[in-house]
Design a protein around this motif. Structure first.
Motif, PDB file in Angstrom:
ATOM      1  N   THR A   1      39.363  32.137  43.479  1.00  0.00           N
ATOM      2  CA  THR A   1      39.733  31.994  42.073  1.00  0.00           C
ATOM      3  C   THR A   1      38.571  32.378  41.167  1.00  0.00           C
ATOM      4  N   THR A   2      37.383  31.861  41.466  1.00  0.00           N
ATOM      5  CA  THR A   2      36.244  32.161  40.588  1.00  0.00           C
ATOM      6  C   THR A   2      35.915  33.653  40.601  1.00  0.00           C
ATOM      7  N   TYR A   3      36.031  34.300  41.773  1.00  0.00           N
ATOM      8  CA  TYR A   3      35.762  35.738  41.821  1.00  0.00           C
ATOM      9  C   TYR A   3      36.759  36.507  40.959  1.00  0.00           C
ATOM     10  N   ASN A   4      38.034  36.170  41.071  1.00  0.00           N
ATOM     11  CA  ASN A   4      39.052  36.907  40.324  1.00  0.00           C
ATOM     12  C   ASN A   4      39.058  36.564  38.843  1.00  0.00           C
ATOM     13  N   VAL A   5      38.816  35.303  38.514  1.00  0.00           N
ATOM     14  CA  VAL A   5      38.712  34.950  37.097  1.00  0.00           C
ATOM     15  C   VAL A   5      37.480  35.615  36.488  1.00  0.00           C
ATOM     16  N   GLY A   6      36.368  35.604  37.240  1.00  0.00           N
ATOM     17  CA  GLY A   6      35.185  36.310  36.765  1.00  0.00           C
ATOM     18  C   GLY A   6      35.461  37.783  36.548  1.00  0.00           C
ATOM     19  N   SER A   7      36.238  38.383  37.466  1.00  0.00           N
ATOM     20  CA  SER A   7      36.597  39.795  37.335  1.00  0.00           C
ATOM     21  C   SER A   7      37.403  40.043  36.066  1.00  0.00           C
ATOM     22  N   ALA A   8      38.417  39.202  35.837  1.00  0.00           N
ATOM     23  CA  ALA A   8      39.277  39.385  34.672  1.00  0.00           C
ATOM     24  C   ALA A   8      38.522  39.182  33.366  1.00  0.00           C
ATOM     25  N   LEU A   9      37.735  38.106  33.290  1.00  0.00           N
ATOM     26  CA  LEU A   9      36.977  37.842  32.073  1.00  0.00           C
ATOM     27  C   LEU A   9      35.898  38.902  31.866  1.00  0.00           C
TER      28      LEU A   9
END
Length: 473
Positions: free
Chosen positions: A398-406
């Protein structure tokens, strides 16, 4: 622990292939974006939602996917995820306008959010009996993610050049059907457990992430007042998620898991890794096509050396270095090398050339990604108890993908403010892309500094688990 599964390595092929495909789904559309923009009516700023619709749904629902995997059994959730991913691929391929395309991508993201944590749980079940085998399996599984992300760029170029952009989604349909046929024979049946699903928590965290991304994306086109209202709304939703996690009996993310050694710092590193890596390849694709004038196939082929570098380092080098030096030095070094590569790309020119402007810096960035990804992933999971492995996996993904999106949302806003929206103006486009590369490089460098300052060596007691024995101190 169950008896050793004699088909575990064949099962690993299915799990690694699933990881490869789920992550490839975030990148295969990269080269096809200009064609999709023209056919579906996306603006330069809204085009990123082809990517972010998938990533927000994927990242926002990963925790729910992990919880469902625990409750209903990993194999059942893994299977359901492939059914949904395949259905989303049909919608995305058939889209005739921007909104339907975004919907299809979001449905694909939901499927991916079920597949990823279930796959990790199945992997731990298959290889948790042997630390050496687990380390090797984790290396192969971990390599599938960035390799899938980068290979998707090349494959997307081939498909877009010689077929058409809908085929980047059509190819998932037969792959999904083959995978569904292989699951009963290769993956072990798993028993769920009694419990409830934190639906309100899932809604709050997903809506909060989506609104946060939308706020950043829309900021250049809206008034400061509207942006502040949206930003506060996102903060309220995410705060509500934390309140729900404290108050419900069976939360989506028990907050006590953050006491696991290294979990918070490793997740911070993963968030910044995604926030630097994804904007890099996104804008590198646009630079190759919109500034250098590459076609879809040539653009994908130009990034093939990155794929090769990632595979070589992930499988042949990083796992060995991890066992010898431990996670922290590799995460710090990897993020620092990634920062150097991305900042090198900030020197691209409007009249540049692949050999001088792109190839050296992109290879450096790929090496940095290869050094940091697996150590950060395993460090995030090493302190969790065996029964929390699915949750820990869901959190770090989750943190990797949220970091990617943000990260992509922020860098798109930065690039747009510096001229990246002016299609046809090579100087302005280059200025915008340069600014995005600088921002992504700064995020990677910040991740290296924070990891160096905050990550602690694991205690000996913690190292006795199967995963941490492979990580070392």
């Amino acid at each position: 622990m169950n008896a050793v599964n004699p088909r575990r390595w064949w099962a690993l092929v299915v799990l690694a292939a699933a990881q490869f495909m789920v992550i490839m789904d975030t990148s295969i559309i990269g080269v096809a974006l200009p064609d999709m923009q023209r056919d579906l009516g996306f603006t330069q700023g809204s085009l990123q939602w082809v990517f972010n619709a998938y990533v927000v749904a994927f990242g926002g629902l990963l925790l729910l996917g992990g919880r469902l995997s625990d409750l209903f059994g990993a194999r059942k959730v893994f299977t359901t995820g492939w059914v949904i991913l395949t259905a989303g691929s049909v919608v995305a391929a058939a889209a005739g306008n921007a909104w339907v395309e975004i919907l299809g991508r979001a449905v694909q993201g939901v499927g991916g959010a079920l597949i990823a944590p279930a796959a990790m749980t199945l992997l731990m079940m298959l290889f948790g009996h042997n630390p050496r085998e687990l380390g090797k399996a984790m290396a192969l599984y971990g390599a599938a993610a960035p390799a899938g992300g980068t290979a998707g760029v090349f494959l997307g170029g081939v498909i877009t050049q010689y077929l058409s952009w809908p085929w980047v989604f059509i190819i998932y349909i037969p792959i999904g059907l083959v995978t569904l046929a292989a699951i009963p024979a290769l993956l072990p049946a798993t028993q769920g457990k009694r419990g409830s699903v934190d639906v309100l928590g899932a809604i709050a965290v997903t809506a909060g992430i989506a609104l946060a991304v939308y706020t950043i994306v829309s900021a250049p086109e809206q008034s400061m007042t509207v942006t502040l209202i949206e930003g506060v709304g996102a903060a309220v939703l995410l705060g509500l998620f934390l309140v729900i996690q404290r108050s419900v009996r069976e939360p989506l993310m028990p907050l006590k898991i953050w006491k696991a050694p290294g979990l918070a710092t490793a997740n911070l590193a993963m968030a910044l890794l995604g926030a630097a890596w994804i904007p890099m390849w996104y804008f590198l694709n646009l630079y190759l096509q919109q500034v250098l004038g590459y076609g879809a196939f040539a653009s994908g082929a130009a990034l093939l050396p990155m794929t090769v570098a990632i595979l070589i380092f992930m499988i042949g080098i990083t796992a060995r270095l991890l066992g010898r030096f431990g996670a922290k030095p590799l995460i710090v070094l990897g993020l620092a090398v990634l920062a150097a590569g991305v900042l090198g790309l900030s020197l691209v020119r409007a009249d540049g050339a692949f050999a001088s402007d792109v190839l050296p810096a992109s290879l450096i960035a790929a090496i940095g990604m290869s050094l940091a990804y697996i150590p950060a992933m395993m460090s995030a999971m090493s302190g969790a108890r065996p029964e929390e492995s699915g949750l820990a996996s869901g959190i770090v993904n989750t943190t990797y993908n949220v970091g990617s999106a943000l990260g992509l949302a922020v860098m798109t806003a930065v690039a747009t403010s510096q001229g990246a929206a002016e299609l046809g103006n090579l100087l302005k486009l280059t200025d915008g892309f340069q600014a995005a590369f600088v921002g992504a490089g700064v995020l990677a460098a910040g991740g290296a500094v924070l990891t160096l300052a905050l990550m602690r060596r694991p205690r000996q007691a913690v190292q006795e688990g199967p995963v941490t024995e492979k990580i070392g101190a």
